[in-house]
Enzyme design. Structure first.
Site: not given
Length: 411
Positions: A60, A79, A95, A221, A271
């Site tokens: 995230d 990162d 978020h 998936y 989410s």
């Protein structure tokens, strides 16, 4: 009210939308989240475990590990993607901090927000997400994600290789990606549970016209637990995507979350639902570290509440996750698995063990027969050679002929 609408774009991962409402006071946040914990029967599971010893990888945006609910329990990984926050959206860490609080929030003394696994740890794998055009309703373009690798694939592999038992992904994009599919398979083979939000396209023009939503990945998936959102009544949230990637559901409307710097807001979106389920998966892995991902999925689906009349539908999946019942079912499944695996030294059925078969080797009779045949063949061959040699020798001279080299004139 600040509205973040998720607009999918081929080739670009994006955060799933959250509606951010008015601030929630610290003294009120426990009361405001009470219905969420009750809907998922989380406190029953907490009698057994609160997730201690389990690391949940959060793919995230960045996480503010300094907020009271998460202090000392967040580790930041490398990162995974380039920083490109959505235009006009909250800062890059909003978020991720909100999702981390729903997974592992530990409160703030007597107050503060509690996640579904309040003693779990968070491995933050920053993947800053791209935004897209507002209110997009057009059909997505052809899949443009043709690179040899993707940020999500890198994050999943990193999580699997660095001790995470659960991976939470409140993000998605149209179209599958080969590298992501391979990373999912790799993580599953290492016993990692993967949880992802199914998307917020349920209210789009296409979804309303066709009674189904576009598939979003990684929720789509195989092996990934796709999570849809329900409201306080247990009904599907209007924005929650509906397709066969929805395995289970969880509350996703008016969900209190922690924001960077401290403080609380109310949010909605798949989410939030996915983060709550990731915390429940962490509870199961804390109690049963060796449980394989497929049994975690089975425990969640077989105990879900508010199940559809047909047992499954593409809005809520098998129903709303029940943490307490899922944890108990996981124990039953592990017990059955252990009973069904006899030690290698034993055999099925009663009676004595059969004798070992005779090891393959030479047969004396056949060897003798072959030897006699070989000798006979050699003798016959030798005899033939002798006969041919005799027949091809020099012939005696005829009567009246002079032997070669004999002196004297010819008559």
């Amino acid at each position: 009210m600040l509205r973040r609408r998720r607009a999918w774009a081929a080739g670009a991962l994006a955060a799933l939308s959250l509606t951010v409402a008015t601030p929630v006071g610290a003294a009120d946040v426990r009361a405001d989240q009470r219905w969420v914990l009750e809907a998922m029967n989380v406190e029953q599971a907490w009698k057994t475990t609160k997730g201690a010893g389990v690391t949940v990888a959060l793919v995230d945006s960045t996480v503010d590990g300094g907020v009271a609910e998460l202090r000392g329990r967040v580790v930041s990984g490398p990162d995974m993607g380039s920083a490109q926050p959505a235009e006009g959206g909250p800062d890059a860490g909003w978020h991720g901090t909100a999702m981390a609080s729903l997974i592992a929030g530990a409160g703030n003394g007597a107050d503060g927000l509690l996640g579904t696994a309040p003693e779990a740890r968070i491995l933050s794998l920053p993947l800053v997400l791209r935004g897209g055009p507002e209110n997009r309703t057009a059909q997505p373009e052809a899949d443009l994600r043709t690179q040899s690798d993707s940020p999500v694939a890198r994050a999943i592999r990193y999580a699997a290789n660095h001790g995470a038992k659960v991976v939470s992904m409140s993000l998605g994009a149209y179209g599958p990606h080969k590298a992501e599919r391979e990373a999912v398979s790799y993580a599953l083979s290492r016993g990692v549970v993967l949880v992802a939000a199914v998307g917020n396209d349920g209210g789009s023009e296409h979804s309303l016209d066709n009674a189904t939503s576009f598939w979003n990945f990684p929720a789509g998936y195989s092996g990934v637990i796709g999570v849809g959102a329900v409201d306080v009544t247990g009904r599907p949230a209007p924005f929650s995507s509906d397709n066969l990637s929805v395995l289970v559901s969880a509350p996703g409307v008016d969900i209190p979350v922690v924001i960077p710097g401290g403080g609380y807001r109310s949010a909605e979106g798949t989410s939030a639902a996915a983060a709550l389920v990731a915390g429940v998966a962490a509870l199961i892995k804390a109690k049963y570290p060796d449980i394989p991902p497929q049994l975690v999925s089975r425990a969640l689906t077989s105990t879900a509440t508010s199940a559809p009349a047909a047992g499954y539908d593409d809005h809520v999946g098998f129903g709303v996750v029940d943490a307490g019942a899922a944890l108990a079912r996981a124990g039953e499944l592990m017990s059955r698995t252990a009973q069904a695996s006899p030690p290698a030294v034993q055999h099925f059925g009663a009676g004595s063990l059969s004798r070992e078969p005779t090891r393959p080797g030479p047969d004396p009779f056949r060897l003798g027969l072959y030897g006699v045949g070989l000798i006979g063949g050699l003798l016959a061959f030798g005899g033939a050679v002798v006969m041919l040699t005799r027949r091809s020798g020099p012939a005696a001279p005829a009567a009246g002929e002079r032997a070669a080299g004999q002196a004297g004139p010819w008559p």
